[in-house]
Design a protein around this motif. Structure first.
Motif, PDB file in Angstrom:
ATOM      1  N   THR A 171       0.830  -1.209   0.000  1.00 49.90           N
ATOM      2  CA  THR A 171       0.000   0.000   0.000  1.00 49.90           C
ATOM      3  C   THR A 171       0.865   1.260   0.000  1.00 49.90           C
ATOM      4  N   THR A 172       1.871   1.283   0.852  1.00 50.11           N
ATOM      5  CA  THR A 172       2.781   2.432   0.931  1.00 50.11           C
ATOM      6  C   THR A 172       3.472   2.663  -0.403  1.00 50.11           C
ATOM      7  N   GLU A 206       1.041   4.130  -3.040  1.00 54.83           N
ATOM      8  CA  GLU A 206       0.735   5.536  -2.756  1.00 54.83           C
ATOM      9  C   GLU A 206       1.919   6.438  -3.118  1.00 54.83           C
ATOM     10  N   ARG A 210       2.131   9.362  -6.008  1.00 59.31           N
ATOM     11  CA  ARG A 210       2.443  10.740  -5.603  1.00 59.31           C
ATOM     12  C   ARG A 210       3.611  11.306  -6.393  1.00 59.31           C
TER      13      ARG A 210
END
Length: 246
Positions: free
Chosen positions: A224-225, A228, A232
């Protein structure tokens, strides 16, 4: 024509990771080739320019567009053709330029470890005089960031790729495995409860992200990190170390 080509390792993108020898090579280069990798990856060229500026180099900066691989070809052929095209674009970028000194390329990490720039340089015709300036590897940056020794006492370390981890699973007899070039978080394919992971992205940069723990507990969080962060920034460079838990 490129008579002399310098391949300069720049670590993970921080000027602080470029060795004194690397900075000196950038200052002494006559031309520096800077690839542009397309929409969403402008930061990669910006990081290279930041390192060049920090070195004080007065070299002529020549950009070139980086090709993409053909996903429809078998893997080995896809990579070979991609390398051929990169070499062609290096030569096309300097065609008609009166080069009075070395041509330099900034290479992520170290040019000798899981990088093909040396192999691409050997495709040039005529073959130039090639000099390699070593750099900080992602492995060094990862273990330093986690304050972690790479090996256990008298223990071996295997360095491999995400593709091989997906295709072949955990290497037989391995104790510690470093995984590089993994765009698919291939640790998710390992069905083992005895593994610990140390993961890092944007190592050495202000954007650096770290995570670690028992793989079964942190794998989903890292995935997930990672997603993301990639959304970004438009790109991500990460690596990780896996170890059997003692």
């Amino acid at each position: 024509m490129i008579d002399t080509l310098w391949l300069i390792g720049i670590g993970t993108g921080s000027p602080d990771h470029v060795t004194g020898q690397g900075m000196a090579a950038l200052r002494d280069a006559a031309v520096i080739l800077v690839p542009h990798k397309g929409a969403g990856k402008d930061d990669l060229a910006t990081l290279r320019h930041r390192i060049i500026d920090a070195s004080g180099s007065q070299a002529e900066i020549i950009p070139f567009d980086y090709p993409v691989r053909d996903p429809d070809l078998p893997y080995a052929e896809r990579v070979a053709r991609w390398h051929d095209e990169i070499a062609r674009r290096w030569q096309a970028a300097v065609a008609g330029t009166d080069i009075k000194g070395p041509v330099a390329l900034l290479v992520w990490g170290d040019p000798s470890l899981y990088d093909s720039t040396i192999r691409i340089a050997q495709r040039l015709d005529p073959k130039p005089d090639i000099r390699v300036v070593s750099g900080i590897t992602a492995i060094q940056a990862l273990t330093a960031a986690h304050a972690l020794p790479l090996n256990t006492v008298n223990g071996p370390v295997l360095i491999t790729t995400g593709r091989r981890l997906r295709d072949h699973g955990w290497p037989e007899g391995a104790e510690r495995v470093v995984v590089m070039l993994d765009g698919e978080a291939s640790f998710q394919t390992l069905d083992r409860s005895d593994l610990h992971i140390w993961w890092g992205a944007y190592l050495g940069m202000p954007e650096q992200i770290l995570d670690q723990g028992r793989l079964a507990d942190v794998a989903e969080r890292i995935v997930t990190t990672r997603a993301e962060a990639r959304a970004r920034h438009g790109w991500i460079m990460d690596t990780y170390l896996l170890s059997t838990c003692n």
